[in-house]
Enzyme design. Structure first.
Site, PDB file in Angstrom:
ATOM      1  N   LEU A  25       0.944  -1.092  -0.038  1.00 56.85           N
ATOM      2  CA  LEU A  25      -0.072   0.010   0.068  1.00 56.85           C
ATOM      3  C   LEU A  25       0.876   1.146  -0.063  1.00 56.85           C
ATOM      4  CD1 LEU A  25      -1.400   2.403   2.048  1.00 56.85           C
ATOM      5  CD2 LEU A  25      -2.675   1.647  -0.009  1.00 56.85           C
ATOM      6  N   ARG A  52      -9.569  -0.148  -3.183  1.00 56.31           N
ATOM      7  CA  ARG A  52      -8.683  -1.277  -3.053  1.00 56.31           C
ATOM      8  C   ARG A  52      -8.713  -2.597  -2.028  1.00 56.31           C
ATOM      9  NH1 ARG A  52      -3.055  -2.304  -0.975  1.00 56.31           N
ATOM     10  NH2 ARG A  52      -1.886  -3.222  -2.642  1.00 56.31           N
ATOM     11  N   HIS A  59      -1.170 -10.247  -2.440  1.00 51.63           N
ATOM     12  CA  HIS A  59      -0.101 -10.483  -3.263  1.00 51.63           C
ATOM     13  C   HIS A  59      -0.075 -11.872  -3.719  1.00 51.63           C
ATOM     14  CE1 HIS A  59       0.974  -6.477  -2.685  1.00 51.63           C
ATOM     15  NE2 HIS A  59       0.930  -6.559  -1.380  1.00 51.63           N
TER      16      HIS A  59
END
Length: 316
Positions: free
Chosen positions: A94, A118, A202
């Protein structure tokens, strides 16, 4: 040759109740930045950051905009007091958004809203309890990549953050991560611990979130940054705004290559950096990656003065 500096921005995990309170008492830019973020979001981020409760601050949907505001607030203070302009920036996960706002690549209000969306996309991509992350210390990157491949079975299990030599974070399905923890301990890991997060960042489980993020990124103005920003996914600068968007989309489901990022910064001749935001997470990681790089955390008046003094003779 004049000293050059870099600026780094931490991501989720560096937040704490009371963060930046001491800095805000001396520098009004901190409260002003949080107010600007709160106005954009419709949530009192400063009250949340100052008073908590911790459980609410740690919710992904709150943490991400709060950490973006915190990083940008410290950057604005650094500028206001005449801090040296860095030659390169980067952010961890972030924190990459904080770096891009600080570098002029996107407007602050857009960045805050983007961070909040997000976070929401990430949370909605995987139902609570179905995904997990864990940190493994003491095994090499290649050992962890192989271990994830062996323990995945029919699930997603991937290396998510290459944070420092011998420190890898993995992400994927809950059962697969649990198998990997047992396998890592059996392989001789010094530590292998589940992380208290609700989103497996991720890794491939975030592809649905990335598709939704792509639509949001297409709707806001993105410019090339005024200060070069190294991206988590590629460890290079984006050549144009469309490439920059694509790198942010891929960042959601690809690993954070922090070790390579620091190596690239050092390779450019940088030996001093500031960490803009609460805590000292990146300072600790960077020291483990390359101790020729001195990272100076900036989060309160005392650390700000120390960083200003240490960089007083840097290239301007």
């Amino acid at each position: 040759m004049p000293q050059m500096i870099a600026a780094f921005f931490p991501g989720q995990g560096s937040q704490s109740v009371g963060m930046l309170h001491a800095l805000a008492e001396v520098h009004p830019d901190v409260r002003a930045t949080f107010q600007e973020a709160s106005d954009a979001l419709g949530v009192d981020l400063w009250r949340l950051a100052s008073e908590g409760p911790k459980a609410d601050l740690d919710l992904t949907r709150n943490t991400q905009p709060a950490m973006l505001a915190a990083g940008v607030a410290v950057w604005r203070v650094w500028q206001a007091v005449g801090g040296v302009k860095p030659v390169v920036m980067a952010g961890h996960s972030l924190g990459e958004y904080s770096a891009l706002v600080a570098a002029g690549s996107m407007d602050f209000a857009d960045g805050v809203l983007l961070a909040a969306e997000r976070a929401r996309f990430m949370q909605e991509a995987v139902p609570a309890g179905e995904g997990a992350m864990a940190a493994v210390l003491g095994l090499s990157d290649q050992e962890m990549i192989a271990l994830c491949r062996e323990q995945a079975e029919d699930a997603v299990l991937e290396a998510a953050n290459f944070n420092a030599p011998g420190q890898v974070v993995i992400a994927g399905g809950s059962a697969a991560v649990a198998r990997a923890l047992d396998a890592a301990k059996a392989a001789g890991a010094k530590r292998a611990i589940a992380l208290p997060v609700s989103v497996p960042s991720h890794c491939a489980l975030m592809r649905p979130a990335a598709e939704r993020l792509a639509e949001r990124l297409a709707a806001i103005e993105i410019r090339l940054p005024e200060v070069p920003v190294l991206h988590n996914v590629s460890v290079v600068r984006a050549a144009d705004p469309d490439t920059l968007r694509e790198l942010l989309i891929r960042q959601l489901y690809r690993p954070v290559r922090w070790v390579e990022t620091i190596q690239a910064v050092v390779g450019e001749g940088v030996r001093t950096a500031i960490e803009c935001g609460p805590g000292k997470v990146l300072t600790g990681l960077n020291k483990r990656i390359d101790d020729s790089l001195t990272t100076l955390p900036v989060f309160d008046p005392r650390s700000l003065e120390a960083a200003l003094e240490a960089t007083a003779h840097a290239q301007r």
